[in-house]
Structures are given as structure tokens and as C-alpha cells.
Design a protein around this motif. Structure first.
Motif, PDB file in Angstrom:
ATOM      1  N   GLY A 166       0.648  -1.338   0.319  1.00  0.00           N
ATOM      2  CA  GLY A 166      -0.076  -0.508   0.056  1.00  0.00           C
ATOM      3  C   GLY A 166       0.584   1.003  -0.191  1.00  0.00           C
ATOM      4  N   LYS A 167       2.442   0.976  -0.431  1.00  0.00           N
ATOM      5  CA  LYS A 167       3.073   2.577  -0.026  1.00  0.00           C
ATOM      6  C   LYS A 167       2.546   3.363  -1.702  1.00  0.00           C
ATOM      7  N   SER A 168       2.387   2.709  -2.848  1.00  0.00           N
ATOM      8  CA  SER A 168       1.888   4.226  -3.410  1.00  0.00           C
ATOM      9  C   SER A 168       0.583   3.974  -3.447  1.00  0.00           C
ATOM     10  N   THR A 169      -0.418   3.715  -2.621  1.00  0.00           N
ATOM     11  CA  THR A 169      -1.232   3.475  -2.713  1.00  0.00           C
ATOM     12  C   THR A 169      -1.984   4.773  -1.882  1.00  0.00           C
ATOM     13  N   PHE A 170      -0.977   4.810  -0.043  1.00  0.00           N
ATOM     14  CA  PHE A 170      -0.583   5.796   0.300  1.00  0.00           C
ATOM     15  C   PHE A 170      -0.593   7.223  -0.741  1.00  0.00           C
ATOM     16  N   LEU A 171       0.881   6.896  -1.288  1.00  0.00           N
ATOM     17  CA  LEU A 171       1.675   7.812  -1.902  1.00  0.00           C
ATOM     18  C   LEU A 171       0.013   8.711  -2.700  1.00  0.00           C
ATOM     19  N   ARG A 172      -0.361   7.939  -3.449  1.00  0.00           N
ATOM     20  CA  ARG A 172      -1.586   8.610  -4.225  1.00  0.00           C
ATOM     21  C   ARG A 172      -2.468   9.055  -4.065  1.00  0.00           C
ATOM     22  N   CYS A 173      -2.858   8.846  -2.101  1.00  0.00           N
ATOM     23  CA  CYS A 173      -3.517  10.087  -1.508  1.00  0.00           C
ATOM     24  C   CYS A 173      -3.127  11.493  -1.453  1.00  0.00           C
ATOM     25  N   LEU A 174      -2.291  11.147  -1.527  1.00  0.00           N
ATOM     26  CA  LEU A 174      -1.717  12.707  -0.745  1.00  0.00           C
ATOM     27  C   LEU A 174      -1.636  13.640  -1.640  1.00  0.00           C
ATOM     28  N   ASN A 175      -1.691  13.428  -3.119  1.00  0.00           N
ATOM     29  CA  ASN A 175      -2.476  14.312  -4.112  1.00  0.00           C
ATOM     30  C   ASN A 175      -3.392  14.289  -5.104  1.00  0.00           C
ATOM     31  N   ARG A 176      -4.580  13.195  -4.377  1.00  0.00           N
ATOM     32  CA  ARG A 176      -5.619  12.653  -4.552  1.00  0.00           C
ATOM     33  C   ARG A 176      -5.519  12.197  -5.906  1.00  0.00           C
ATOM     34  N   MET A 177      -4.341  11.516  -5.898  1.00  0.00           N
ATOM     35  CA  MET A 177      -4.179  11.003  -7.972  1.00  0.00           C
ATOM     36  C   MET A 177      -5.642   9.194  -7.516  1.00  0.00           C
ATOM     37  N   ASN A 178      -6.009   9.294  -6.775  1.00  0.00           N
ATOM     38  CA  ASN A 178      -6.836   7.853  -6.430  1.00  0.00           C
ATOM     39  C   ASN A 178      -8.001   8.631  -6.881  1.00  0.00           C
ATOM     40  N   ASP A 179      -8.304   9.788  -7.012  1.00  0.00           N
ATOM     41  CA  ASP A 179      -9.869   9.977  -6.838  1.00  0.00           C
ATOM     42  C   ASP A 179     -10.003   9.724  -8.587  1.00  0.00           C
ATOM     43  N   ILE A 180      -9.425   9.537  -9.465  1.00  0.00           N
ATOM     44  CA  ILE A 180      -9.516   8.818 -10.702  1.00  0.00           C
ATOM     45  C   ILE A 180      -9.437   7.019 -10.817  1.00  0.00           C
TER      46      ILE A 180
END
Ligand SMILES: Nc1ncnc2c1ncn2[C@@H]1O[C@H](COP(=O)(O)OP(=O)(O)OP(=O)(O)O)[C@@H](O)[C@H]1O
Ligand SMILES: [Mg+2]
Lengths: 252, 326
Positions: free
Chosen positions: A43-57
Motif C-alpha cells: 500500500g505504499k503507492s496507494t498511500f502516496l497517491r492519496c496525498l495528491n488525490r490521484m486515487n480520485d480517478i
């Protein structure tokens, strides 16, 4: 003690029914380098992608808990995601330069955000490429396709491209995984330099790298944050047995 | 994964159990015989492909030579040749006037009109389908559009004649609805499905990572589409436009039915015109073989051929230049 830049409180993330992050509590301070380590898929990348809301897409992905950037809740409905992403730059795990020229890649974000004048663009491109330790290799082919660069050069190009927006926070997902030892050292050098102005969060599978460049290290295990502490403490005197097993390579 | 591995291990064990040495030899022989077969197959298919490519080129050249051969007598005719640059096409008056300009102008105005209408609409629709529409909507719309591409042109011509022409007549208050604009719209309808469908494929196949990279630098979705996704799909989009327009340029039936067939140089889109293809189709059947008129129609054919060739060549150059950056 410097001020808190990003703070996660009870952060949970779901991909559909699958919970990829379980209750993460983590603070990242200004002008500090935080290393995220852990097994593949934790979940490292997942966490990182939360920080600039890249998981939105990502469809069906939803986040619970609280994540603040300088005290502001970035998952608040009123949060300006564009403004957030201008402040939080990202280098992705796999190099993803645009199918444009080297120059156009680096000048992309400044142009997008309104820098029109040629001289300042030239200047931004040159400084960013120099910072990313790529300038000497590409200065004669700035107007050639970026996809013609080698994998490692592409990765440094992506670093340069992220630096060109002059972010406050830089998220780097295994930025040196495709690089030779010399370029790796150059990037580590860059990270130490950037640290004076930027807050950096870096994912790495390289323990030495985490030890060399980071101030704080966070160890993830299947969606959980097991331990976070000063890098020195994590590498010399971890409190959790699982952390010790991981960093000494005895895991599994 | 692990069960798969088990399987592999299991079967190789079994093979080893049966006299391993013998098996190995057989395998070796087998493989070299097989390789020879493959070699022959490869050579053969190379040959077949070469011959078909060669035949394709030869056919085109032969067609052009034939056209040219039939057109030459008109160029050599001292009376008719000078009239080719005239402003009128009066093939059966006396003396004949074979002015090509009205026909060329007719073709150009109808085609450009069709491009102006179909390209923005087609690309817009492709962007909508690939980037905006929900998967459900796309699943319904995409096949529907592809079916539209298969409608015979005479049906579209019929639609243009019966539905579109009266509309245009009333809307602009004209004496006839059979105008260049009517032709352009019908041709655009014809090119639209091709442009939309192929552009949609091109846009959808742009890797997601470009969108991610762009968004991560603070672009909005639309900015990402305009500055990264569409440029990355540009060679596919160009191809779609060429295919769509290619169909429109060479189209005969529709324009014959809806453009009014007046061989005059049009002043506006709202006047009747006559295209090159329509002229050939309408007059070739009635012309006396070997007459000046007959040869003049071949001159029209040569001009049409050269123009189509030039368009394709330019399109090829453009798309190759675009490819270079990728
Ligand atoms: N888009 C997605 N949809 C569904 N599940 C996902 C998605 N992305 C990641 N996951 C899952 O979430 C978990 C964490 O993935 P993540 O990419 O964050 O791992 P990671 O720690 O970065 O691993 P690595 O070191 O290999 O990059 C994995 O189990 C992964 O399969
Ligand atoms: Mg990862």
C-alpha cells in the motif's frame, strides 16, 4: 521542530470491497524526507497517491478518515484539487513522459499554469533538467522525442517535469528503480538538496537508500503502518519485531 | 499461480519417467524438421506478400495509364484543349466547351464543406465517447455509430433529397434545396461515423498514464484531454479523417442526387454545383465512345485521380511528421 506539512489521521482506503489502507496515522513535517518502505503490494503507492488525490480517478476507490495539508482537509468537498496538485508534485513508479519532445515535457506544467514567455520557459527547463541530473545528456536533443530516451533518462525527465511546477511537496514513487548507481547517487544528492526547500516523501525498496536520504522512515505491512520513527532509530533500534525482520531481510 | 506451477512440474516429471534419452533425441529431430518447415513457410509468405504489394502498385499505375491514354486525345485536339481552362462546362454545345473549373470548384466546395462539418463533430463525438460518456452509454453508442458507417450512400442521398433539401430550401428561402451545402451535409453524415469510430479507438488507446501524469501536475481533465490525450492520438485521428474524407471525396451517388448538378462556378454554399464524380457518372453512359466529350470525361478522371493522390500524399506526410515526435 519544524511545522507539520501533511498529516494522516485514521486514513482508510478501499478499492471497491478491498481495503488497501487500514487506519494510517502519519505526520510528515516540512522540509523533511520521509521514506516509505515495505513489501510489494503493502500500500505504499496507494498511500502516496492519496496525498495528491490521484486515487480520485480510480473508479470505486474511496477514502475515509482525515488527511490534511497545512491543516486543510484535502478530502473536503471544497478542496481545490488543482491548487493542491500544483503544490504537491509527483514522480510515478513507472516513467510516464508524454509523447512530446524533451523540452515540451518539462515546459508542460509551467505552460499549463500560464508561463508563456519563451525566455523564462527556457530557464525553467534548463534548471529543472540540471536538478534532475539530466541536462548534460539531453541538452543537444531538447527538441527530440522524449520517448527516445532510455528508461533511466525518462525517469529523470519525469523528476525534472515534476520539479518544473516548483511544488512544495514532492512525492517520489521508487524514483531510482530504473537507474544505474551513478544516476541513483545523483538523484539522492538531489533529494538532499531539495530537502532545504521541499518536503519529500519517497517510496523505496532500497534499504540503504532509505537510510541515506530520509529523516523519518515508515514501515508498511499489508495496509497497516507498523512503525514510524526517525530513520536512525528504525534502522538501528526498531521497536517492532516485524520491522526488524524486514530491514534485516529476514522477512517471510 | 501455484497450482499452475504444480501442473508444469507434474507433467515434466511424467515425461522424464519415459526413457528420457530417447525422448530428447526425438525432440531435437522434430524441432529441426519443424524449423525447416517454418523457414519455408516464412519465405513463401514473404513472397506472397511481396507479390500482392507489387500487384497493388502495378494496378494503380495501370489504371492511371489507362485514364491518361484516354485523356490524351483531348489535349492534342487543337479546338477542345484550350477550352479546358474555360469557366463553363458545355459538353454538348457547338463548339464544345470543356471548362474544368466549375467541376473542380464544385468538388472542392462540397468536400471542404463536408470536412468543416464532419471533422469537428466527429472528433468531438470521439472525445465524448472515449473520455466523457459512461461505459454504458459508450457500449450502446459505439456499435450504433459503426452501423451507420455501413449505410449505402444512395440511401443517404435519398435522405438528403427528401428530407434535407426541403429543409434547406425553406430555411434559407431558396428556389431550390439542391445546393453545395446539401451535398456537404450529406457527405458529412457519411464521413462522420468513420471519423468518430476510428478517432474513438485512437483516443481510447492512449495510455492512461499520460492522463495521470497530466492531472498530477494540476491540469484539469479537459486540459489533459486537449494538451496531452488528443495530441497523443493525433496520428490515429488524422487517419480517421483521411478515411472519412476519402470516402466523401470519391463519393458519387449522394452528390449526384442532392447538389443540383449545375456545372457553374458557385458563389456560395447555397448554389447548386456539379462535382467531378457526378459529372463522370451522369455523362459517361450517354457519351459516344471516342468523341471529344468522351475524352474530356477522362481528363476529368485524371484530374480527380491526381487530386486524390495529392490529398493522400499530403496526409501521409503530415501523419508521418506527427509520428516522429512520438
Ligand atoms: N487500482 C486498483 N484497484 C484495485 N486494487 C488495487 C489498485 N491499485 C492497487 N491495488 C491493490 O492495493 C494494494 C496496494 O497496492 P500498492 O500499489 O499501493 O502497493 P505498493 O506498496 O506500492 O507495492 P509495490 O512496492 O509493488 O509498488 C495491492 O494489494 C494492490 O493489488
Ligand atoms: Mg508501488
Amino acid at each position: 521542530m519544524s511545522k507539520i506539512k501533511i498529516e494522516a489521521e485514521n486514513l482508510k482506503l478501499f478499492y471497491g470491497d478491498f481495503q488497501a489502507l487500514k487506519n494510517i496515522n502519519l505526520t510528515m513535517k516540512e522540509k523533511e524526507v520521509t521514506a516509505l518502505i515495505g513489501l510489494s503490494g503493502c500500500g505504499k503507492s496507494t498511500f502516496l497517491r492519496c496525498l495528491n488525490r490521484m486515487n480520485d480517478i480510480i473508479p470505486n476507490c474511496h477514502v475515509e478518515g482525515k488527511l490534511t495539508f497545512e491543516g486543510e482537509d484535502i478530502y473536503h468537498p471544497d478542496c481545490d484539487v488543482v491548487a493542491l496538485r500544483k503544490k504537491v508534485g509527483m514522480v510515478f513508479q513507472a516513467p510516464n513522459p508524454f509523447p512530446k519532445t524533451v523540452y515540451e515535457n518539462v515546459a508542460y506544467a509551467p505552460k499549463l499554469h500560464g508561463t508563456k514567455d519563451r525566455a523564462s520557459l527556457d530557464e525553467i527547463v534548463e534548471t529543472s533538467l540540471k536538478q534532475a541530473a539530466l541536462w548534460d545528456e539531453v541538452k543537444d536533443r531538447l527538441h527530440k522525442p522524449a520517448l527516445g530516451l532510455s528508461g533511466g533518462q525518462q525517469q529523470r525527465l519525469c523528476i525534472a517535469r515534476a520539479l518544473a511546477i516548483k511544488p512544495e511537496v514532492l512525492l517520489m514513487d521508487e524514483p531510482t528503480s530504473a537507474l544505474d548507481p551513478i544516476s541513483t547517487l545523483k538523484i539522492e544528492e538531489l533529494i538532499r538538496e531539495l530537502k532545504q526547500h521541499y518536503t519529500i516523501i519517497i517510496v523505496t525498496h532500497n534499504m540503504q537508500q532509505a537510510a541515506r536520504v530520509s529523516d523519518r522512515t515508515a514501515f508498511f505491512l499489508v495496509g497497516d503502518l507498523v512503525e514510524v520513527d526517525d530513520t536512525e532509530v528504525i534502522f538501528t533500534n526498531p521497536k517492532d519485531q516485524r520491522t526488524e525482520d524486514y530491514i534485516t531481510g529476514r522477512f517471510g | 499461480m501455484s497450482s499452475n506451477q504444480d501442473n508444469v512440474a507434474f507433467s515434466s516429471n511424467q515425461e522424464n519417467a519415459e526413457e528420457p534419452g530417447d525422448k530428447q533425441k526425438k525432440l531435437l529431430k522434430n524441432s529441426s524438421r519443424r524449423r525447416k518447415a517454418w523457414d519455408i513457410f516464412e519465405k513463401l509468405s514473404e513472397g506472397v506478400l511481396f507479390v500482392s504489394a507489387f500487384l497493388g502498385v502495378i494496378t494503380v499505375i495501370l489504371i492511371f495509364l489507362f485514364l491518361f491514354k484516354e485523356a490524351v486525345p483531348l489535349f492534342l485536339d487543337p479546338l477542345s484543349a484550350p477550352t479546358l481552362t474555360a469557366k463553363n462546362w458545355y459538353p454538348i454545345s457547338n463548339p464544345h466547351i470543356f471548362g474544368l473549373w466549375p467541376l473542380i470548384a464544385g468538388s472542392l466546395i462540397v468536400t471542404f464543406g463536408a470536412i468543416l462539418i464532419s471533422v469537428p463533430l466527429g472528433i468531438g463525438a470521439a472525445i465524448y465517447l472515449s473520455m466523457v460518456a459512461s461505459p454504458k452509454v459508450r457500449e450502446i453508442l459505439k456499435p450504433t455509430i459503426e452501423v451507420l458507417a455501413g449505410i449505402p450512400s444512395v440511401v443517404l442521398g435519398f435522405f438528403g433529397l427528401v428530407v434535407l433539401a426541403p429543409w434547406i430550401k425553406d430555411f434559407f428561402g431558396l428556389s431550390t434545396g439542391l445546393t453545395a451545402l446539401t451535398g456537404s451535409i450529406t457527405l458529412a453524415l457519411m464521413a462522420l461515423p468513420t471519423i468518430t469510430s476510428i478517432s474513438e479507438d485512437a483516443i481510447s488507446s492512449v495510455p492512461r498514464k499520460y492522463m495521470e501524469a497530466s492531472l498530477s501536475m494540476g491540469a484539469t481533465r479537459w486540459q489533459a484531454i486537449v494538451t496531452v490525450i488528443v495530441p497523443a492520438a493525433l496520428s490515429g485521428i488524422t487517419a480517421s479523417v483521411m478515411l472519412g474524407i476519402g470516402r466523401a471525396i470519391g463519393e458519387t451517388m449522394t452528390v449526384l442526387m442532392v447538389t443540383g448538378n449545375a456545372a457553374i462556378i458557385p458563389g456560395t454554399m447555397l448554389e447548386p454545383v456539379r462535382t467531378m464524380t457526378a459529372t463522370i457518372a451522369a455523362e459517361m453512359g450517354e457519351v459516344a465512345r471516342g468523341s471529344e466529350h468522351y475524352h474530356a470525361l477522362f481528363v476529368v478522371g485524371v484530374v480527380l485521380f491526381l487530386m486524390t493522390f495529392a490529398v493522400n500524399y499530403i496526409a501521409d506526410l503530415v501523419s508521418r511528421r506527427m509520428k516522429e515526435v512520438e
